[in-house]
Design a protein around this motif. Sequence first.
Motif, PDB file in Angstrom:
ATOM      1  N   ALA A   1     -12.484  16.532 -31.856  1.00 32.85           N
ATOM      2  CA  ALA A   1     -13.695  15.824 -33.213  1.00 32.85           C
ATOM      3  C   ALA A   1     -14.619  15.628 -31.892  1.00 32.85           C
ATOM      4  CB  ALA A   1     -13.170  15.042 -34.280  1.00 32.85           C
ATOM      5  N   GLU A   2     -14.873  14.994 -31.497  1.00 32.15           N
ATOM      6  CA  GLU A   2     -15.136  14.259 -30.710  1.00 32.15           C
ATOM      7  C   GLU A   2     -15.792  13.950 -29.136  1.00 32.15           C
ATOM      8  OE1 GLU A   2     -15.952  10.088 -32.225  1.00 32.15           O
ATOM      9  OE2 GLU A   2     -15.259  10.761 -33.833  1.00 32.15           O
ATOM     10  N   PHE A   3     -16.081  14.229 -28.167  1.00 29.05           N
ATOM     11  CA  PHE A   3     -16.308  14.441 -26.880  1.00 29.05           C
ATOM     12  C   PHE A   3     -17.030  12.939 -26.420  1.00 29.05           C
ATOM     13  CE2 PHE A   3     -16.190  17.904 -29.008  1.00 29.05           C
ATOM     14  CZ  PHE A   3     -15.391  19.462 -28.358  1.00 29.05           C
ATOM     15  N   PRO A   4     -15.813  12.166 -25.789  1.00 24.80           N
ATOM     16  CA  PRO A   4     -16.820  10.537 -25.758  1.00 24.80           C
ATOM     17  C   PRO A   4     -17.133  10.539 -23.977  1.00 24.80           C
ATOM     18  CG  PRO A   4     -14.093  10.950 -25.129  1.00 24.80           C
ATOM     19  CD  PRO A   4     -14.434  12.322 -26.033  1.00 24.80           C
ATOM     20  N   TYR A   5     -16.894  11.468 -23.338  1.00 23.90           N
ATOM     21  CA  TYR A   5     -17.644  11.235 -21.677  1.00 23.90           C
ATOM     22  C   TYR A   5     -18.675  11.829 -22.126  1.00 23.90           C
ATOM     23  CZ  TYR A   5     -13.225   9.863 -20.944  1.00 23.90           C
ATOM     24  OH  TYR A   5     -11.548   9.078 -21.407  1.00 23.90           O
TER      25      TYR A   5
ATOM     26  N   LEU B   1      -6.551  13.620 -26.806  1.00 25.59           N
ATOM     27  CA  LEU B   1      -5.883  14.206 -28.001  1.00 25.59           C
ATOM     28  C   LEU B   1      -4.777  13.358 -28.674  1.00 25.59           C
ATOM     29  CD1 LEU B   1      -5.730  18.019 -27.586  1.00 25.59           C
ATOM     30  CD2 LEU B   1      -7.702  17.238 -28.711  1.00 25.59           C
ATOM     31  N   GLU B   2      -3.905  13.132 -28.129  1.00 29.75           N
ATOM     32  CA  GLU B   2      -3.153  11.975 -27.971  1.00 29.75           C
ATOM     33  C   GLU B   2      -3.903  10.497 -28.535  1.00 29.75           C
ATOM     34  OE1 GLU B   2      -1.210  11.072 -24.485  1.00 29.75           O
ATOM     35  OE2 GLU B   2      -0.372  12.946 -24.508  1.00 29.75           O
ATOM     36  N   ASN B   3      -5.170  10.476 -28.659  1.00 26.17           N
ATOM     37  CA  ASN B   3      -5.853   9.004 -29.182  1.00 26.17           C
ATOM     38  C   ASN B   3      -6.249   9.839 -30.830  1.00 26.17           C
ATOM     39  OD1 ASN B   3      -7.995   6.959 -30.028  1.00 26.17           O
ATOM     40  ND2 ASN B   3      -9.053   6.550 -27.627  1.00 26.17           N
ATOM     41  N   GLY B   4      -5.518   9.007 -31.954  1.00 20.39           N
ATOM     42  CA  GLY B   4      -6.180   9.397 -32.941  1.00 20.39           C
ATOM     43  C   GLY B   4      -7.969   9.402 -33.244  1.00 20.39           C
ATOM     44  N   GLN B   5      -8.857   8.346 -32.264  1.00 19.24           N
ATOM     45  CA  GLN B   5     -10.240   8.671 -32.361  1.00 19.24           C
ATOM     46  C   GLN B   5     -10.962   9.911 -32.296  1.00 19.24           C
ATOM     47  OE1 GLN B   5     -11.022   5.146 -30.084  1.00 19.24           O
ATOM     48  NE2 GLN B   5     -13.371   5.436 -30.589  1.00 19.24           N
ATOM     49  N   TYR B   6     -10.255  10.317 -31.224  1.00 18.37           N
ATOM     50  CA  TYR B   6     -10.833  12.062 -31.233  1.00 18.37           C
ATOM     51  C   TYR B   6     -10.732  12.697 -31.638  1.00 18.37           C
ATOM     52  CZ  TYR B   6     -12.166   8.466 -27.468  1.00 18.37           C
ATOM     53  OH  TYR B   6     -12.488   6.891 -27.072  1.00 18.37           O
TER      54      TYR B   6
ATOM     55  N   ALA C   1     -15.655  24.622 -28.395  1.00 14.67           N
ATOM     56  CA  ALA C   1     -15.471  23.631 -27.492  1.00 14.67           C
ATOM     57  C   ALA C   1     -14.398  22.307 -26.887  1.00 14.67           C
ATOM     58  CB  ALA C   1     -15.979  22.534 -28.846  1.00 14.67           C
ATOM     59  N   THR C   2     -13.518  22.096 -27.623  1.00 13.86           N
ATOM     60  CA  THR C   2     -12.637  21.610 -27.303  1.00 13.86           C
ATOM     61  C   THR C   2     -11.282  22.237 -25.338  1.00 13.86           C
ATOM     62  OG1 THR C   2     -11.213  20.902 -28.909  1.00 13.86           O
ATOM     63  CG2 THR C   2      -9.743  20.933 -27.188  1.00 13.86           C
TER      64      THR C   2
END
Length: 177
Positions: A150-154, A137-142, A120-121
Amino acid sequence: MLILTLVIVQLPQILRQVQEWRYPRCYAAEVEGWAAAYDLDPLLIYSFIHTESSFDPEAESSVGARGLMQMTEETFYWIKSKIAPDEALNFDSLYDPDCSIRFGAYYLKLCLERYGGDIATAAAAYHSGWGTVDALLENGQYTRDGTILAEFPYTQMAHYVQKILERYQCYTELYGS
């Protein structure tokens, strides 16, 4: 009654043929060869080709990506410098199925290596670029661990990753791993 029995008996074979039509393995020699060369699952390459171009070697995207595996000019020349610096290839060479699969499979291999083998990544990176994925990946939210999304924000990225994963699952179920 005989017709109904024949239909019931033949139904699994008919359904499989429909699935094989929906999930073809076009350019098998090229896919199998480059999958072996780069130690990739050929079914994963088929999933990318299916998603990127629907097996149309003349495909060109709105951003100018070309060929079966839809590579941009910048990425093509970067990869060419790594695997074919002395070969007489140019951006138009991506319309050749063998070249497109060779370069696309190599790039897919690099994406998988860079992101710990996570499909996925790696798919997100293939679609959106390493810079975009690295920034996420630098943003702990994703991410939970800083190496796998873990999430794909776009929306486009999420849709693309979902299509790759679904197609890979279908190819794997249909043709084995």
